[in-house]
Design a protein around this motif. Structure first.
Motif, PDB file in Angstrom:
ATOM      1  N   SER A 167       0.635  -1.245  -0.184  1.00 37.42           N
ATOM      2  CA  SER A 167       0.035   0.040  -0.012  1.00 37.42           C
ATOM      3  C   SER A 167       1.011   1.266  -0.014  1.00 37.42           C
ATOM      4  N   PHE A 328     -11.309  -4.013  -0.967  1.00 38.79           N
ATOM      5  CA  PHE A 328     -10.207  -3.752  -0.166  1.00 38.79           C
ATOM      6  C   PHE A 328      -8.908  -3.672  -0.718  1.00 38.79           C
ATOM      7  N   TRP A 332      -5.950  -2.985   3.930  1.00 39.20           N
ATOM      8  CA  TRP A 332      -6.897  -3.509   4.635  1.00 39.20           C
ATOM      9  C   TRP A 332      -6.750  -4.785   4.690  1.00 39.20           C
ATOM     10  N   SER A 333      -6.626  -5.474   3.494  1.00 40.78           N
ATOM     11  CA  SER A 333      -6.750  -6.961   3.398  1.00 40.78           C
ATOM     12  C   SER A 333      -5.869  -7.371   4.371  1.00 40.78           C
ATOM     13  N   ALA A 336      -7.057  -7.264   7.793  1.00 44.18           N
ATOM     14  CA  ALA A 336      -8.159  -7.994   8.275  1.00 44.18           C
ATOM     15  C   ALA A 336      -7.661  -9.474   8.566  1.00 44.18           C
ATOM     16  N   GLN A 391     -15.278  -1.392   5.845  1.00 40.60           N
ATOM     17  CA  GLN A 391     -14.200  -2.090   6.276  1.00 40.60           C
ATOM     18  C   GLN A 391     -14.010  -2.725   7.520  1.00 40.60           C
ATOM     19  N   THR A 392     -14.450  -1.882   8.496  1.00 41.24           N
ATOM     20  CA  THR A 392     -14.181  -2.396   9.988  1.00 41.24           C
ATOM     21  C   THR A 392     -15.203  -3.166  10.212  1.00 41.24           C
ATOM     22  N   GLY A 395     -14.054  -6.497   8.680  1.00 47.16           N
ATOM     23  CA  GLY A 395     -12.961  -7.207   9.549  1.00 47.16           C
ATOM     24  C   GLY A 395     -13.369  -7.962  10.947  1.00 47.16           C
TER      25      GLY A 395
END
Length: 556
Positions: A167, A328, A332-333, A336, A391-392, A395
């Motif tokens: 990222s 994602f 973020w992946s 998670a 996203q949250t 996860g």
């Protein structure tokens, strides 16, 4: 000294100097395998390739390792394990550099799948044999369990660290780091003398070339056949299978998966027969198949394979879901996947203490590992809900299942010590080669089967959605069916990717919206089905682990 003996025994100083570089390189090898799972979208965009091509590179990497592990283990016994490890590290380092700077998927296939695969195949048997030779008793148990834990932590941490690097920098940085770390390991290994090498009688110095070819071919056919499942189907061929422009298997007939997989099994049977023939005639085989008569070795290797299959499959599928369904990014992946790392660290430490203190047997630890994996797969599959787009929220929804998977993976870390420490010294290389080959074959098949389950279910669900659609007219349904039939590769696509593909084909309006909806539903059903299939594989693994002896044979 007889042919199976050692010419020297390393002292404590050698053992201490060995562990650090071996542990560091082991972490790097496993990290490289899993870090790219969250970087797939970035790799696809950077190299202008497809998800299927990247999946193939991942599977072929494990395939190369599985194909050459037996041969590499034999080379280590003849050339010296330190020398073999150093050679493997040099090849691995070259592969990481080529992958880091390569402009296309071809360079990734050469650098990652081929060169890094060969390097790992050379290093793993040498690493385990060096520690087995250098240490004894409880010290060896702790060292081998720690090496396994290091690899497990690397597997779980790979998506997180790889996600951050991808990222904020580039996926290529991970491979550049691999080059630098490998150079440091090579410098550290210069301080370590060869702790001993197997003495081979003059009459047995001929190398089993035919055995090496048969083993590599057999493993190769098995995995290549599985890789084709996504394109051709598991049982019935969805399209013609061509070789050099000639149609070998016609659409609607038997799938090449069954043909190539069956051929692989036949070749491996021929390999086993050839190895027994060499032993019967007093010649030196590539590997003594007879070591599999030992119940611990045989059941332990099979258990390792099933654990690797499930872990590799799920760690491939979850990032695919996160990136293709929810968009994602790599960071973020990776975040998670953090529960996997936490579960692994907690369980690996607890299992090692319990087994070392004789409060839990290796068999019990492996049975619990599969129970946790089954529960984890079921929990993850239940959370593949396209309505959860945050996203949250996503996860948190996936965290319990991923934590259970990590716990299951952590419980497996004592099995390597059990397998390595049971055989006599003269059979260590044979057991190492066979058990690790089976283990990496399981890993390769895990990614391939996960992709096969995914694409097979995706095609079936998508076609069913098109047939049942009240929005699409007959002509549009026929066009979609023809497109699917002619598709060179089928893979999970995000809604934006589907929309772009439809626009490029001149499809818009209500028809395009309907196809995007159908694809989204099919994609999530397919991912749920694929992870559910991994739960079934975990159940099979539990049955396999039941064959582990309740009381292992006396250990060296």
């Amino acid at each position: 000294m007889n042919g199976g003996g050692r010419t020297g025994t390393p002292g404590p100083g050698v053992a201490g100097a060995l562990f650090l570089p071996l542990a560091v390189q082991n972490f790097l090898m496993v990290y490289n395998s899993t870090a790219m799972n969250v970087a797939m979208s970035a790799i696809v965009a950077d190299l202008q390739t497809t998800l299927t091509a990247v999946q193939s590179a991942i599977s072929l990497y494990s395939l190369v390792i599985a194909a050459f592990l037996i041969t590499s283990s034999k080379l280590g016994g003849r050339l010296g394990y330190r020398r073999t490890f150093v050679l493997g590290a040099q090849i691995f380092g070259l592969g990481t550099l080529i992958t880091a700077v390569g402009p296309s998927i071809v360079f990734m296939l050469v650098g990652w799948s081929l060169l890094q695969g060969i390097g790992v195949a050379l290093m793993i048997p040498a690493m385990l044999a060096l520690l087995t030779d250098a240490l004894t008793g409880a010290t060896r148990t702790r060292a081998l369990s720690t090496i396994g834990t290091v690899g497990g932590v690397a597997a779980a941490a790979g998506p997180i660290v790889g996600g951050v690097i991808t990222s904020f920098l580039s996926w290529r940085v991970s491979f550049l780091m691999g080059t630098v770390v490998t150079v440091v390991v090579l410098l550290l290994m210069r301080r370590v003398a060869e702790p001993g090498r197997r003495s081979v009688p003059a009459e047995d110095r001929g190398f089993d070339v035919l055995g090496a070819v048969l083993s590599a071919t057999g493993f190769g056919l098995l995995v290549v056949g599985t890789l084709l499942a996504g394109r051709y189907g598991l049982v019935r061929a969805r399209q013609d299978f061509e070789v050099l422009g000639y149609t070998v298997l016609e659409r609607g007939g038997v799938s090449p998966v069954l043909v190539l997989g069956g051929a692989g099994l036949v070749v491996l049977v021929a390999f086993a027969a050839w190895e027994r023939h060499l032993v019967t005639n007093g010649r030196d085989p590539l590997v003594r198949i007879a070591v599999l008569r030992n119940r611990t070795t045989r059941a332990g290797s099979e258990t390792l394979a099933m654990q690797a299959l499930v872990t590799a499959g799920v760690l491939f599928l979850v990032p695919v879901f996160l990136q293709t369904t929810l968009g994602f990014d790599a960071l973020w992946s990776g975040l998670a996947m953090l529960p996997v790392t936490l579960g692994l660290i907690v369980a690996a430490s607890a299992a090692a203490r319990l087994v070392a203190g004789r409060r839990m047997t290796h068999r019990t630890a492996q049975l619990w590992s599969f129970l946790f994996m089954i529960a984890g797969c079921v929990a993850v599959a239940a959370m593949f809900d396209p309505r959860e787009t945050g996203q949250t929220a996503t996860g948190l929804a996936l965290a319990p299942g991923l934590f259970l998977l990590g716990v299951g993976q952590g419980m497996t870390m004592t099995l390597t010590d059990l397998i390595q420490s049971t055989p006599p010294a003269e059979e260590v290389s044979d057991v190492t080669g066979l058990s690790r080959s089976i283990n990496y074959l399981g890993s390769s098949l895990g990614v391939a089967l996960a992709g096969a389950f995914l694409t097979t279910a995706l095609v079936s669900s998508f076609q069913s959605g098109v047939d049942d659609s009240a929005v699409l007219n007959a002509a549009e349904k026929q066009l979609v069916q023809q497109t699917v039939d002619q598709q060179v590769q089928v893979t999970a696509l995000s809604d934006d990717q589907v929309g772009a593909n439809l626009a490029a084909r001149g499809v818009g309006g209500p028809a395009a919206d309907e196809l995007v909806r159908i694809n989204a539903d099919a994609r999530n059903r397919a991912l749920t089905f694929a992870v559910g299939a991994m739960a079934v594989m975990s159940t099979v693994g539990y049955v396999v682990a039941l064959r582990l002896p309740r009381v292992p044979a006396r250990r060296r």
